[in-house]
Design an enzyme around this catalytic site. Sequence first.
Site, PDB file in Angstrom:
ATOM      1  CG  ASP B 299     -27.462   4.461   3.286  1.00 20.09           C
ATOM      2  OD1 ASP B 299     -27.688   3.259   3.532  1.00 20.09           O
ATOM      3  OD2 ASP B 299     -27.671   4.989   2.178  1.00 20.09           O
ATOM      4  CG  ASP B 336      -2.362   5.328   4.103  1.00 23.15           C
ATOM      5  OD1 ASP B 336      -3.194   5.538   3.177  1.00 23.15           O
ATOM      6  OD2 ASP B 336      -2.586   4.554   5.050  1.00 23.15           O
ATOM      7  CD  GLU B 340      -9.980   4.274   6.044  1.00 22.27           C
ATOM      8  OE1 GLU B 340      -9.370   4.807   5.085  1.00 22.27           O
ATOM      9  OE2 GLU B 340     -11.073   3.714   5.922  1.00 22.27           O
ATOM     10  CG  PHE B 365      -4.187  -1.638   0.953  1.00 21.48           C
ATOM     11  CD1 PHE B 365      -4.170  -2.176   2.241  1.00 21.48           C
ATOM     12  CD2 PHE B 365      -5.113  -2.111   0.042  1.00 21.48           C
ATOM     13  CE1 PHE B 365      -5.079  -3.135   2.612  1.00 21.48           C
ATOM     14  CE2 PHE B 365      -6.026  -3.097   0.403  1.00 21.48           C
ATOM     15  CZ  PHE B 365      -6.010  -3.605   1.687  1.00 21.48           C
ATOM     16  CE  LYS B 384      -1.181   3.130   8.224  1.00 21.40           C
ATOM     17  NZ  LYS B 384      -1.362   3.018   6.863  1.00 21.40           N
TER      18      LYS B 384
END
Lengths: 497, 670
Positions: B299, B336, B340, B365, B384
Amino acid sequence: MTDTLLVFALLALTAALSIPVASLLGRALDTTGDRLDAVLDRVLGPRRFQDLRGYLGALFAFNTILFGVSWFVFAFQGSLPLNPDSIGGMPPDLAFHTASSFTTNTNLQHYSGEVALSCLSQILGVGWLQFTSAASGIACLAALARGLRGERHDGRLTLGDFHRDVARVADDARRRRGRRDPRRQRPADRARPRRGDRRDQAARHQRRRLLRSQLDPRMTRRPGDARVIFAAMTALFLLFSIPATQLELAPNAAVAGLDVAAGPNLEGKELRFGEAVGSFWAVATTSTSNGSVAAMHDSLQLGGMFLSCIYGGVGVGMINMFLYVILAVFLAGTMVGRTPEYLGRKVEAREMTLATLALLLPPLLILGGTAIFAATDLGASTTSNPGPHGFSQILYEMSSAAANNGSGFEGLGDDTVPWNVVTGLWMILGRYLPIVLPLAIAWNLGGKRLVPETSGTLRTNTFVFGAFLVGSVLLLGALLFLPAAVLGPVAEHLRLG
Amino acid sequence: MQRAPSKLFEPTQLRAALRDSFVMLSPRRMARNPVMFTCEIGAVLTTIAIALSPGDRLYASVVSVVLWLTVLFASFAEALAEARGRAQTKSLRAARAKTRARRVRDDGAIEEIDGDALRPGDLVRVAAGETIPADGEIVRGVASIDESAITGESAPVVREAGGDRSSVTGGTRVLSDEIDVRVTAEPGGSFLDRMIALVEGAKRQKTPNELALTILLSGLTLAFLLVTVCLEPMARYFDAHLDVPTLVALLVCLIPTTIGALLAAIGIAGMDRALAAKLVAKSGRAVELAGDVDTVLLDKTGTITKGDRQATAFHPAPGVPRELLLDTVLAASEGDDTPEGRSIAILAGKESDAPAMSAGTVVPFSARTRLSGVDLRDGTRLRKGAIDAAERFLREAGGELPEAVRKSAHSVAERGGTPLVVVRDARALGVVELSDVLKDGIAERFARLRRMGLRIVMVTGDNPITAAFIAKAAGVDDFIAEATPEQKLAYIEREQRDGRLVAMMGDGTNDAPALAQADLGVAMNSGTQAAKEAANMVDLESDPTKLIEVVEIGKQLLMTRGALTTFSIANDVAKYFAIVPALFVAALPELAALDVMALGSPRSAILSALIFNALIIPALVPLALRGVQYRPVGANALLRRNLLVYGLGGVVAPFVGIKLLDVLLTALGA
């Protein structure tokens, strides 16, 4: 010096010749659709695609006929035509021995050709079998190659068509070779480079593997593998022949102190060839299962046919070598950290069982036979010398029969019922079991799925593998036969030396 | 459970092994090993010969004692391997100790029964502090579970009903909450039971390669039996007499006792090594098979790359100062908490100081806008997101996506990265490049695998462009992009059609078909019961890179076997040179010339060879247990090396050893 050069020139020439000859025979065997094929279609009916059982069945049926006809001719030659010298029929045991000798392509003789065979026997019992028995051997090698390639017809594994193979080989031999007559087994006639034929044979066997396969492009050409096996055989051959030649070039210990002592050992040698060629020939004939002689083996001290895989007999030499290859692959394969595989196919318990059985056969026949004959009057009373030399005579005869070699160690009174029956049986066992078992291995392997090669796969076309193969053959041969050899030839050498 | 004992010989294990090795002398047990069985029969024969032989009783006695020692050493090697295995399973067995279970009856009532009485399909309730009585699947509830008894990992794990983390193992302990578990294993057939049985050798069956080797060894034994038996009548031809102890000594020296004695130990040690790497093989065959693997499916996430994508670069739009982009993105990433987002903050934080813009409302988000960001107090909207989402946002705000930004985003995508467009109201400021970060040293590990001859295939859910980029960077041979379970299965089947052996690792229920199809399926212990059932190995540590170790353990096992066989057979040469002249020197004095080692006397020659033959077994036990070192250098180099060490070494070593023993024996007056 010139003698030694001659020996090497002979060797180099035959090795060089073996490659084109091998490719010719190889091509001949897998040719279809030519004129001969059309003839065979008419004679044999449509091409068959035999499986293991079918192919071996055809082999046995064919060889039984060979045996039956020749036995009948030998036993009843007295009352059969073409008998100008009014030679009587052979006793049944000698006829049995002689028939099995020529059926198995051994050519071991317990009689004198000039006085014991009628013309009909020479033609039908001997001459005919020279082609057909050898062709059987080569046919089986072709089958071995097809098995290893995993050749298929209509999706089913096939070893080919036995009768067609025999016909093709015999046809090829007829065109190339001319007459072979074992009656003239005198050194002078036999020094034609017959061993060349043998070596060609061996190389032809290699060629079998190079044959084109319609099946898998990865299996198409294996010239590297063939080269390694050929080189291994040559290395073994040199390993046996160089010391033998050196030994015979040394002055004869028996005549030390006499005027003739300064020269090389000429005792028992054919003078036209001398000691170098003579002893070289002796090694060639014992290791190639040839059976012809250029010097009286009574005066040589060697015994290198226990293994019968150094070039070996027609067809079967390579089949014998195949067993050692399987063994070497098994050991070397695990040593690189994979379960062993040969030509992309896994060597597993089944194959090892068959290979082990085949491996047990030579010691069983040679050592078992020698033990019984040496310990009892069956053999002990037939030797012409006491001590190690007499022992060597018994050992040599047993080995010659079991290995289908056919040469004899002179001086043994071998035309007795026990010798005839036992060596006759030994020849048959020593011929057919080493064909059946390897063919069964190849058949099993051919049915397995092909594993692709990676850098982790054991390569069988490398110097290292070749060296390991030579080592395995030597080691196994030495381990199994050293004690017996020590008692006979080695002891005698040390006693004289 | 602890890691493998660092010391090869623990005193307690040695004592246990010593005791067991006498038990193993029973003929019924010995008969499983033809080589050592032959040796044992020889020992019995010589023991009888002591009483019967009129000649040298002392000599016969010494031969007999050495023979018994040879057999004993062989049993000891196997017993020691088993003792080491038992030491590793000790804690496991403690966990298997009797537990009580609370079974939930169909009518909902709860009854307390013995843990052993549970059958597959039964429902049990386990509360905090209780031990889970059997392997099973959680059907209700969430719990944190202490699996240290099995994995050695002390941090508790969370298991919950549904999803890929629903399986529990008998013997582990619930730390919090309460769960209902559907039992999946028969009593005695649980994961733990199987593991213990395998390691302790009770259920050990010969693996295919081991079987093939045993056949070869039996054949060699038979051949040498022939050689020896035939020697006696041959000797009679020379009026030489060979006594039983001498003949038996010759036989035992010739048959491959070294490998015969160590074969079982090598196999068990392979299982032990697997267990030490926290791998539980369901059969010995699985370990052996691992050495043959041609293709490994790995994986991407967690194995090849670090778990999540990380920000690696900023590309400001033309005319936009870099500082503005950084400040904006820092502000927009506030709040956030995705990996990421954090990585963006970290990377931007390296160049820029604390956010210059005062924080406002975090806009998380959402699936609808597919944007995240912050609304500043002055009403400025910072966003973003993916390029199409950003474009829509810009258009709604009356702006437009500049061509340069679009180009820059595309080039990021082509490199295998994910572009995030940064927007300030109606203006696009630039692009943040997110990309996969390869794990440290992964390229070297793959190079090592490739030298072993393995094909490495990366499995990923990414699009083909991204996948190709990462595949190239990591150095894998092939990849499956946008992979679905069906695709994985199809890929495995295709590889197998080409004759390749495929190994893969998986955890989810949807991995189960592929795990079952793969020749070597390794399931993570954290995975579902279905995955574990389908696999032939379970990795207790759930480490996705474990496949690499699996392959090496398998290869090591096979290599050890091959090397010791070669060594064993090569040993015979020297033994011959010691024994054969000694056998016949009385009848054929000239044979003394063959005695190249110049041994003291025929008697001492035979005894030296026999003693060497016995002593080499315990001397090689450490090698058998540790295994021959595997180096990923390709088959040819490996073969050359092993032939040199074990083949040539096998020929030379006994010459030295036998000579030394002979000097010793002669000094002792033998």
